[in-house]
Design a protein around this motif. Structure first.
Motif, PDB file in Angstrom:
ATOM      1  N   THR A   1       0.847  -1.192   0.000  1.00  0.00           N
ATOM      2  CA  THR A   1       0.000   0.000   0.000  1.00  0.00           C
ATOM      3  C   THR A   1       0.884   1.244   0.000  1.00  0.00           C
ATOM      4  OG1 THR A   1      -0.090   0.038   2.418  1.00  0.00           O
ATOM      5  CG2 THR A   1      -1.762  -1.274   1.283  1.00  0.00           C
ATOM      6  N   ASP A   2       0.253   2.402  -0.143  1.00  0.00           N
ATOM      7  CA  ASP A   2       1.027   3.648  -0.156  1.00  0.00           C
ATOM      8  C   ASP A   2       1.778   3.843   1.155  1.00  0.00           C
ATOM      9  OD1 ASP A   2       0.100   4.138  -2.688  1.00  0.00           O
ATOM     10  OD2 ASP A   2      -1.528   5.461  -2.056  1.00  0.00           O
ATOM     11  N   GLN A   3       1.138   3.521   2.284  1.00  0.00           N
ATOM     12  CA  GLN A   3       1.792   3.663   3.578  1.00  0.00           C
ATOM     13  C   GLN A   3       2.952   2.677   3.717  1.00  0.00           C
ATOM     14  OE1 GLN A   3       1.319   5.974   5.980  1.00  0.00           O
ATOM     15  NE2 GLN A   3       3.091   5.027   6.998  1.00  0.00           N
ATOM     16  N   GLN A   4       2.727   1.449   3.267  1.00  0.00           N
ATOM     17  CA  GLN A   4       3.793   0.450   3.325  1.00  0.00           C
ATOM     18  C   GLN A   4       4.947   0.811   2.399  1.00  0.00           C
ATOM     19  OE1 GLN A   4       1.583  -3.084   2.365  1.00  0.00           O
ATOM     20  NE2 GLN A   4       1.036  -3.519   4.493  1.00  0.00           N
ATOM     21  N   ARG A   5       4.622   1.403   1.250  1.00  0.00           N
ATOM     22  CA  ARG A   5       5.673   1.816   0.322  1.00  0.00           C
ATOM     23  C   ARG A   5       6.557   2.897   0.953  1.00  0.00           C
ATOM     24  NH1 ARG A   5       2.583   2.668  -3.504  1.00  0.00           N
ATOM     25  NH2 ARG A   5       2.765   0.675  -4.604  1.00  0.00           N
ATOM     26  N   GLN A   6       5.950   3.813   1.673  1.00  0.00           N
ATOM     27  CA  GLN A   6       6.727   4.852   2.353  1.00  0.00           C
ATOM     28  C   GLN A   6       7.587   4.255   3.478  1.00  0.00           C
ATOM     29  OE1 GLN A   6       4.074   7.927   3.684  1.00  0.00           O
ATOM     30  NE2 GLN A   6       3.356   8.432   1.624  1.00  0.00           N
ATOM     31  N   SER A   7       7.017   3.305   4.223  1.00  0.00           N
ATOM     32  CA  SER A   7       7.769   2.664   5.306  1.00  0.00           C
ATOM     33  C   SER A   7       8.935   1.854   4.747  1.00  0.00           C
ATOM     34  CB  SER A   7       6.845   1.761   6.118  1.00  0.00           C
ATOM     35  OG  SER A   7       5.786   2.491   6.700  1.00  0.00           O
ATOM     36  N   LEU A   8       8.701   1.154   3.637  1.00  0.00           N
ATOM     37  CA  LEU A   8       9.782   0.384   3.027  1.00  0.00           C
ATOM     38  C   LEU A   8      10.866   1.294   2.457  1.00  0.00           C
ATOM     39  CD1 LEU A   8       7.683  -2.365   1.188  1.00  0.00           C
ATOM     40  CD2 LEU A   8       9.295  -2.738   3.061  1.00  0.00           C
ATOM     41  N   ALA A   9      10.463   2.430   1.870  1.00  0.00           N
ATOM     42  CA  ALA A   9      11.450   3.373   1.340  1.00  0.00           C
ATOM     43  C   ALA A   9      12.327   3.919   2.476  1.00  0.00           C
ATOM     44  CB  ALA A   9      10.750   4.509   0.606  1.00  0.00           C
ATOM     45  N   GLN A  10      11.709   4.209   3.628  1.00  0.00           N
ATOM     46  CA  GLN A  10      12.478   4.677   4.783  1.00  0.00           C
ATOM     47  C   GLN A  10      13.427   3.593   5.275  1.00  0.00           C
ATOM     48  OE1 GLN A  10      10.047   5.687   8.152  1.00  0.00           O
ATOM     49  NE2 GLN A  10      11.677   6.830   9.189  1.00  0.00           N
ATOM     50  N   LEU A  11      12.938   2.330   5.301  1.00  0.00           N
ATOM     51  CA  LEU A  11      13.777   1.216   5.745  1.00  0.00           C
ATOM     52  C   LEU A  11      14.951   0.996   4.797  1.00  0.00           C
ATOM     53  CD1 LEU A  11      14.362  -1.260   7.519  1.00  0.00           C
ATOM     54  CD2 LEU A  11      12.749  -2.546   6.077  1.00  0.00           C
ATOM     55  N   PHE A  12      14.681   0.985   3.497  1.00  0.00           N
ATOM     56  CA  PHE A  12      15.756   0.794   2.516  1.00  0.00           C
ATOM     57  C   PHE A  12      16.798   1.907   2.615  1.00  0.00           C
ATOM     58  CE2 PHE A  12      12.407  -1.445  -0.262  1.00  0.00           C
ATOM     59  CZ  PHE A  12      12.707  -2.664   0.311  1.00  0.00           C
ATOM     60  N   GLY A  13      16.326   3.132   2.830  1.00  0.00           N
ATOM     61  CA  GLY A  13      17.263   4.246   2.971  1.00  0.00           C
ATOM     62  C   GLY A  13      18.154   4.098   4.199  1.00  0.00           C
TER      63      GLY A  13
END
Length: 394
Positions: free
Chosen positions: A12-24
């Motif tokens: 989801t959009d929220q999960q995509r943002q959380s994953l982007a933060q984690l990957f960063g």
């Protein structure tokens, strides 16, 4: 034995943002640790790097690392430690295979990944719960054979998301139809078997032409621009199409070969030397010969098969598979040969596959004839009608 099972998921959009933060965060931890390793006289180990990470979280510049799960950050440090060990073992000759380079810095535009150990994830009712990410619903194309020991969340260069599980699998005992098979690998005809069957390689020409065109366009565009970012994404998607087509083809072919034959014999090809031919380098690189060999070897272990690789210097295309007579080197455009000793007519690739099978299973060529014809003769020309019956293109 351990195996990987990968499944695609759509966050989801929220999960995509959380994953982007984690990957960063994982990328920053890797790059910071790598910079420390490059600047240090004595290479710090995992314990020292982990202590540095704990101290970094207390500083104002890196306090935001505490907003994500600490497990993927620690796994990034473990992976860096393993990468350096593999590099030094490869340089000192303790590690087999191709020489490995030193670890490099991670880029935001490349593939991103974060690994969760068993304490930071849970699989329940078809949903994978990751620490501080939430529940993800992958597309379960097949069931997991056992409880996974770790899971890696992956975002590739084309913005696709995958979950890759590491599981322990037991070897499967399946009766084989045939005793052994030799395989001669090529470009247009990907594999010629010792039983006479042939497998054509998929065509990658359409995507390859588009990639060449877009790469020229990318070279002219300004770095950091939206147009360049869009072109880079298009190129990544085309590369993924080629990789997916090749992977599907190699998996199906290797599974069929391993399930039907008790012993599989391949030739040790000098791929790194072959790609130096600039006319064939791109075609050879697209075939995936190394990947096919690795798949055959792994599936042979899984199904309890024998896997053999013969020496690259074996004259498999210079010897008659029937009588062992050595006729010498042949030009690549010569596809059919007639033996001067037994008058048997052979397809070049099929004859090589039979010789690969014989050498791999311990049936050597006729030693008397090999001694008598010990020197390699000159390359046969098309005009030698007694040795060549059909100069066909491959």
């Amino acid at each position: 034995m351990k195996a990987r099972y990968s499944y695609r998921f759509y966050p989801t959009d929220q999960q995509r943002q959380s994953l982007a933060q984690l990957f960063g965060c994982v990328r920053v931890v890797w790059n910071d640790a790598l910079a420390i390793c490059k600047q240090s006289e004595a290479l710090p180990g995992y314990n020292q790097l982990s202590a540095m990470l704990t101290q970094a979280k207390k500083t104002e510049a890196r306090e935001w690392l505490g907003s994500v799960s600490s497990v993927p950050l620690q796994q990034a440090l473990r992976q860096l430690d393993v990468a350096y060990k593999n590099f030094f073992n490869s340089r000192n000759g303790k590690r087999k295979g191709k020489k490995m380079g030193s670890p490099t810095f991670k880029k935001k535009s490349n593939q991103q990944s974060a690994t969760f150990a068993s304490t930071a994830f849970k699989v329940f009712d078809g949903i994978v719960y990751l620490a501080k990410i939430g529940g993800l619903k992958p597309i379960w194309s097949r069931e997991l054979p056992a409880a996974p020991s770790s899971v890696t969340a992956i975002k590739d260069a084309a913005n696709r998301y995958f979950l890759s599980f590491v599981v322990e699998v037991e070897p499967v005992q399946v009766d084989a139809e045939n005793q052994s098979i030799g395989i001669d690998l090529g470009i247009k005809t990907f594999a010629v078997m010792s039983d006479g069957s042939k497998v054509e390689s998929p065509s990658y020409s359409k995507q390859d032409r588009k990639i060449r065109k877009l790469q020229k366009q990318l070279a002219r565009q300004q770095k950091g621009s939206n147009r360049r970012r869009k072109t880079r994404l298009q190129i990544a998607k085309l590369h993924n199409q080629i990789a997916d087509t090749r992977k599907d083809f190699l998996h199906k072919l290797s599974t069929k070969i391993v399930s039907e034959n008790q012993a599989i014999v391949l030739e040790d090809l000098n791929v790194s030397g072959m790609v130096k031919n600039r006319k064939l380098a791109r075609s050879i690189s697209l075939q995936g010969w190394r990947e096919f060999r690795m798949l055959c070897e792994a599936k042979s272990e899984k199904f309890g098969r024998e896997f053999h690789v013969i020496n690259r210097w074996e004259p498999t295309s210079q010897v008659c598979s029937d009588c062992g007579f050595k006729w010498g080197k042949l030009d690549l455009k010569i596809r059919t040969v007639q033996c001067l000793n037994c008058n048997a007519e052979h397809d070049r690739d099929e004859n090589a596959a039979k010789n690969i099978n014989q050498v791999g299973t311990g049936h050597c060529h006729d030693s008397k004839r090999m001694q008598r014809q010990s020197k390699t003769t000159s390359v046969a020309s098309v005009s030698e009608a007694s040795r060549i019956t059909a100069p066909l293109g491959r």
